[in-house]
Design an enzyme around this catalytic site. Sequence first.
Site, short mmCIF file in Angstrom:
data_model
loop_
_atom_site.label_atom_id
_atom_site.label_comp_id
_atom_site.label_asym_id
_atom_site.label_seq_id
_atom_site.Cartn_x
_atom_site.Cartn_y
_atom_site.Cartn_z
N ASP A 86 -16.72 -63.00 -62.74
CA ASP A 86 -16.40 -61.83 -61.84
C ASP A 86 -17.31 -61.81 -60.79
O ASP A 86 -18.36 -61.32 -60.59
CB ASP A 86 -16.58 -60.76 -62.83
CG ASP A 86 -15.97 -59.42 -62.11
OD1 ASP A 86 -15.42 -59.37 -61.16
OD2 ASP A 86 -16.12 -58.32 -62.57
N ASN A 123 -11.39 -58.94 -57.07
CA ASN A 123 -10.44 -57.96 -56.53
C ASN A 123 -9.99 -58.32 -54.98
O ASN A 123 -10.25 -59.53 -54.73
CB ASN A 123 -10.86 -56.55 -56.38
CG ASN A 123 -12.18 -56.51 -55.68
OD1 ASN A 123 -12.21 -57.12 -54.58
ND2 ASN A 123 -13.18 -55.44 -56.07
N GLU A 126 -12.67 -58.79 -52.66
CA GLU A 126 -13.43 -60.20 -52.76
C GLU A 126 -12.75 -61.34 -52.64
O GLU A 126 -13.24 -62.72 -52.11
CB GLU A 126 -14.15 -59.99 -54.36
CG GLU A 126 -15.06 -59.06 -54.50
CD GLU A 126 -14.96 -58.46 -55.89
OE1 GLU A 126 -16.05 -57.74 -55.97
OE2 GLU A 126 -14.44 -58.74 -56.81
N VAL A 199 -4.63 -44.57 -62.42
CA VAL A 199 -5.42 -43.59 -62.65
C VAL A 199 -6.39 -42.64 -61.80
O VAL A 199 -7.14 -43.57 -61.36
CB VAL A 199 -6.23 -43.69 -64.15
CG1 VAL A 199 -6.72 -42.39 -64.73
CG2 VAL A 199 -5.30 -44.55 -65.19
N GLY A 207 -14.39 -53.56 -64.15
CA GLY A 207 -14.36 -54.83 -63.61
C GLY A 207 -14.99 -55.73 -65.10
O GLY A 207 -14.33 -56.69 -65.14
N ASP A 208 -16.11 -55.20 -65.25
CA ASP A 208 -16.90 -56.01 -66.67
C ASP A 208 -15.69 -55.99 -67.82
O ASP A 208 -15.75 -56.88 -68.49
CB ASP A 208 -17.99 -55.17 -66.96
CG ASP A 208 -18.87 -55.08 -65.51
OD1 ASP A 208 -19.65 -55.83 -65.36
OD2 ASP A 208 -19.05 -53.91 -64.99
#
Length: 285
Positions: A86, A123, A126, A199, A207-208
């Site tokens: 990530d 994302n 990135e 939300v 992300g994790d």
Amino acid sequence: LQVLGFEVDTVNSVQFSNHTGYAHWKGQVLNSDELHELYEGLKLNKVNRYDYVLTGDTRDTSFLAMVVDIGQELKQQNSNLVYVCDPVMGDKWNGEGSMYVPKDLLPVYRDKVVPVADIITPNQFEAELLTGRKIHTEKEALEVMDMLHAMGPETVVITSSDLQAPEGNDYLIALGSHRKTKADGTKMTQRIRVESPKVDAVFVGTGDLFAAMLLAWTHKHPNNLKVACEKTVSAMQHVLQRTIKSAKAQAGEGNKPNSAQLELRMVQSKKDIENPEIIVKATVL
């Protein structure tokens, strides 16, 4: 990952009192020498054979370079090892992207980390940083994912984007692409789009959670990115909906939940993580 049946050896790149979404935090950051020392201990005991390596938020270039070196060595121990990265660098707020790690991490991710990773979960911001290309349309997003494939990874998932969802503004679009080389040498690419309800809150750690669950579900469905992403995003939705409901109840009518109230309800969501009811479907592109 442990709930889903994986044996995990965890190296904490930081030891903080709490996550950095709070106003204050205290603690220590592991440096590359300390990481190397921990790895040496594993190596001396000959327990450095792994099936997966998963990395997330890193703040230091030498630490990140050391992660790459260790990953390479682990691949020599097990040529089938899968590295899930990530590439945590930044995000967009109100359409404007900004980095929340030192800028000198970008070239290390781009030139050293991504080329050796098998699965990456950037994302949109990135993905744009890594390729130097802006994304305005789904077509451009697919082109950026092709550029990322060309850099090395077989699987690319853009975990969130500000692309317009066909369902409307209340939905967040994620895109996935899995490229594999068939026995005859030809390349085949499976692409998917996932639209999940937004939300309205700022969560830390999503992300994790996404990267860990994607690792687990791609392991269980190695040639079906559609199902892996449906299970990952559905489980995310269950966790976020439970979290926001609980946070609002704690905050009380009309009050905005604070960082402590918005801590992800992971333990309470154990059943959803183990066996998520599919509430978000993916579209094959």
